[in-house]
Scaffold this motif. Structure first.
Motif, PDB file in Angstrom:
ATOM      1  N   PHE A  94      39.791 -52.842  40.643  1.00 36.99           N
ATOM      2  CA  PHE A  94      40.012 -52.814  39.202  1.00 36.99           C
ATOM      3  C   PHE A  94      39.687 -51.412  38.691  1.00 36.99           C
ATOM      4  N   ASN A  95      40.654 -50.784  38.043  1.00 35.09           N
ATOM      5  CA  ASN A  95      40.460 -49.469  37.461  1.00 35.09           C
ATOM      6  C   ASN A  95      40.723 -49.585  35.964  1.00 35.09           C
ATOM      7  N   LYS A  96      39.641 -49.638  35.199  1.00 32.24           N
ATOM      8  CA  LYS A  96      39.790 -49.893  33.774  1.00 32.24           C
ATOM      9  C   LYS A  96      40.475 -48.735  33.051  1.00 32.24           C
ATOM     10  N   SER A  97      40.164 -47.512  33.441  1.00 33.61           N
ATOM     11  CA  SER A  97      40.728 -46.352  32.748  1.00 33.61           C
ATOM     12  C   SER A  97      42.236 -46.245  32.975  1.00 33.61           C
ATOM     13  N   GLN A  98      42.686 -46.669  34.148  1.00 36.29           N
ATOM     14  CA  GLN A  98      44.113 -46.636  34.447  1.00 36.29           C
ATOM     15  C   GLN A  98      44.776 -47.991  34.260  1.00 36.29           C
ATOM     16  N   THR A  99      44.018 -48.963  33.802  1.00 32.62           N
ATOM     17  CA  THR A  99      44.506 -50.347  33.615  1.00 32.62           C
ATOM     18  C   THR A  99      45.331 -50.799  34.813  1.00 32.62           C
ATOM     19  N   SER A 100      44.723 -50.652  35.984  1.00 30.64           N
ATOM     20  CA  SER A 100      45.428 -51.024  37.205  1.00 30.64           C
ATOM     21  C   SER A 100      44.583 -51.972  38.055  1.00 30.64           C
ATOM     22  N   PHE A 101      45.274 -52.677  38.936  1.00 26.93           N
ATOM     23  CA  PHE A 101      44.620 -53.626  39.854  1.00 26.93           C
ATOM     24  C   PHE A 101      45.511 -53.699  41.099  1.00 26.93           C
ATOM     25  N   HIS A 102      45.604 -52.571  41.799  1.00 27.11           N
ATOM     26  CA  HIS A 102      46.484 -52.493  42.958  1.00 27.11           C
ATOM     27  C   HIS A 102      45.930 -53.259  44.150  1.00 27.11           C
ATOM     28  N   LEU A 103      46.823 -53.853  44.896  1.00 27.03           N
ATOM     29  CA  LEU A 103      46.459 -54.652  46.080  1.00 27.03           C
ATOM     30  C   LEU A 103      46.746 -53.842  47.336  1.00 27.03           C
ATOM     31  N   ARG A 104      45.797 -53.816  48.260  1.00 30.24           N
ATOM     32  CA  ARG A 104      45.961 -53.018  49.471  1.00 30.24           C
ATOM     33  C   ARG A 104      45.573 -53.818  50.706  1.00 30.24           C
ATOM     34  N   LYS A 105      46.188 -53.427  51.812  1.00 27.45           N
ATOM     35  CA  LYS A 105      45.766 -53.950  53.115  1.00 27.45           C
ATOM     36  C   LYS A 105      45.977 -52.829  54.123  1.00 27.45           C
ATOM     37  N   PRO A 106      44.971 -52.513  54.921  1.00 21.98           N
ATOM     38  CA  PRO A 106      45.083 -51.380  55.839  1.00 21.98           C
ATOM     39  C   PRO A 106      46.045 -51.610  57.000  1.00 21.98           C
ATOM     40  N   SER A 107      46.277 -52.875  57.362  1.00 28.12           N
ATOM     41  CA  SER A 107      47.152 -53.157  58.503  1.00 28.12           C
ATOM     42  C   SER A 107      47.768 -54.553  58.304  1.00 28.12           C
ATOM     43  N   VAL A 108      49.061 -54.581  58.044  1.00 29.12           N
ATOM     44  CA  VAL A 108      49.691 -55.868  57.721  1.00 29.12           C
ATOM     45  C   VAL A 108      50.189 -56.568  58.983  1.00 29.12           C
ATOM     46  N   HIS A 109      50.347 -57.870  58.831  1.00 29.38           N
ATOM     47  CA  HIS A 109      50.832 -58.724  59.912  1.00 29.38           C
ATOM     48  C   HIS A 109      52.100 -59.419  59.450  1.00 29.38           C
ATOM     49  N   ILE A 110      52.905 -59.837  60.404  1.00 24.98           N
ATOM     50  CA  ILE A 110      54.136 -60.561  60.075  1.00 24.98           C
ATOM     51  C   ILE A 110      53.864 -61.716  59.112  1.00 24.98           C
ATOM     52  N   SER A 111      52.747 -62.385  59.313  1.00 21.87           N
ATOM     53  CA  SER A 111      52.417 -63.558  58.496  1.00 21.87           C
ATOM     54  C   SER A 111      52.103 -63.206  57.039  1.00 21.87           C
ATOM     55  N   ASP A 112      51.988 -61.928  56.716  1.00 16.87           N
ATOM     56  CA  ASP A 112      51.752 -61.503  55.330  1.00 16.87           C
ATOM     57  C   ASP A 112      53.042 -61.461  54.520  1.00 16.87           C
ATOM     58  N   THR A 113      54.168 -61.665  55.173  1.00 15.59           N
ATOM     59  CA  THR A 113      55.446 -61.703  54.465  1.00 15.59           C
ATOM     60  C   THR A 113      55.412 -62.822  53.425  1.00 15.59           C
ATOM     61  N   ALA A 114      55.571 -62.446  52.160  1.00 15.49           N
ATOM     62  CA  ALA A 114      55.438 -63.393  51.062  1.00 15.49           C
ATOM     63  C   ALA A 114      55.734 -62.653  49.765  1.00 15.49           C
ATOM     64  N   GLU A 115      55.716 -63.393  48.665  1.00 16.32           N
ATOM     65  CA  GLU A 115      55.829 -62.767  47.355  1.00 16.32           C
ATOM     66  C   GLU A 115      54.448 -62.749  46.711  1.00 16.32           C
ATOM     67  N   TYR A 116      54.101 -61.609  46.143  1.00 18.39           N
ATOM     68  CA  TYR A 116      52.770 -61.412  45.584  1.00 18.39           C
ATOM     69  C   TYR A 116      52.887 -61.199  44.071  1.00 18.39           C
ATOM     70  N   PHE A 117      52.048 -61.926  43.345  1.00 18.82           N
ATOM     71  CA  PHE A 117      52.071 -61.870  41.893  1.00 18.82           C
ATOM     72  C   PHE A 117      50.723 -61.404  41.366  1.00 18.82           C
ATOM     73  N   CYS A 118      50.770 -60.423  40.488  1.00 19.44           N
ATOM     74  CA  CYS A 118      49.587 -59.982  39.766  1.00 19.44           C
ATOM     75  C   CYS A 118      49.548 -60.731  38.441  1.00 19.44           C
ATOM     76  N   ALA A 119      48.358 -61.115  37.994  1.00 21.14           N
ATOM     77  CA  ALA A 119      48.247 -61.873  36.745  1.00 21.14           C
ATOM     78  C   ALA A 119      46.948 -61.516  36.040  1.00 21.14           C
ATOM     79  N   VAL A 120      46.952 -61.694  34.721  1.00 18.94           N
ATOM     80  CA  VAL A 120      45.750 -61.478  33.917  1.00 18.94           C
ATOM     81  C   VAL A 120      45.553 -62.656  32.986  1.00 18.94           C
ATOM     82  N   SER A 121      44.320 -62.859  32.571  1.00 20.21           N
ATOM     83  CA  SER A 121      44.036 -63.818  31.510  1.00 20.21           C
ATOM     84  C   SER A 121      42.936 -63.233  30.643  1.00 20.21           C
TER      85      SER A 121
END
Lengths: 119, 115
Positions: free
Chosen positions: B67-94
């Motif tokens: 969470f970066n409040k000054s940049q209003t960002s919430f980027h998702l990272r993974k250092p090494s992906v696997h085939i099983s990570d294939t999917a759709e990813y949704f960012c959300a706020v409340s």
């Protein structure tokens, strides 16, 4: 523990017909939400129940949509009459939080969705 | 009102490569932040969430988001992906308590992991 279930998984209807979607939340969850994703767009909030009461229905598109949660258990979302733009995936979610003068930030558990196609 | 922007609709990546899925939000009030994942033919699952405390949050399957409040960002990272990570990813706020629990989602990012 059973998750959130939705029925039917798919529905294909003609414009002007009526469709009713059902959601069974996780047992004991007071909060129930409906969301919709139109093709290629974001998932949008429709409404929120706390037990049997509508807490927030600001996302309901128009009066063709009617949601109910009788008895505070399962919920239905009826579309009558259906229009072409109603096509999309309808998600239901539930969470356990209770109203205690403020909202507890509980995880929302989503169902698999109902894919609605209006022809 | 809140809005969420996921600029990348699709991200192709080779297996074992690192990946970053971007998420920026706009809100006039404080928010909680979430990443949900939808695997093929399944419902949305919560991947991780930021409510308070440490700005770096982790999931059990190797993803992390900061969470970066000054940049209003919430980027998702993974250092090494696997085939099983294939999917759709949704960012959300409340909104922080007082505004109800309804989630505002981005348009989703389709992550496709290739061999």
């Amino acid at each position: 523990e059973a998750g959130v279930t939705q029925f039917p998984s798919h529905s294909v209807i003609e414009k002007g017909q009526t469709v009713t979607l059902r959601c069974d939340p996780i047992s004991g969850h007071d909060n129930l939400y409906w969301y919709r994703r139109v093709m290629g767009k974001e998932i949008k909030f429709l409404l929120h129940f706390v037990k049997e009461s509508k807490q927030d229905e600001s996302g309901m598109p128009n009066n063709r949509f009617l949601a109910e949660r009788t008895g505070g258990t399962y919920s239905t979302l009826k579309v009558q009459p259906a229009e072409l733009e109603d096509s999309g995936v309808y998600f239901c979610a539930s969470s356990q939080g209770r109203l205690t003068g403020g909202w507890r930030k509980e995880t929302q558990y989503f169902g698999p969705g109902t894919r609605l196609l209006v022809l | 009102a809140q809005s969420v922007t996921q600029l990348d609709s699709q991200v192709p990546v080779f297996e074992e490569a690192p990946v970053e899925l971007r998420c920026n939000y706009s809100s006039s009030v404080s928010v909680y932040l979430f990443w949900y994942v939808q695997y093929p033919n399944q419902g949305l699952q919560l991947l991780l969430k930021y409510l308070s405390g440490s700005t770096l949050v982790e999931s059990i399957n190797g993803f992390e988001a900061e969470f970066n409040k000054s940049q209003t960002s919430f980027h998702l990272r993974k250092p090494s992906v696997h085939i099983s990570d294939t999917a759709e990813y949704f960012c959300a706020v409340s909104p922080v308590p007082g505004g109800g629990n309804k989630l505002t989602f981005g348009t989703g990012t389709q992550l496709k992991v290739e061999l």
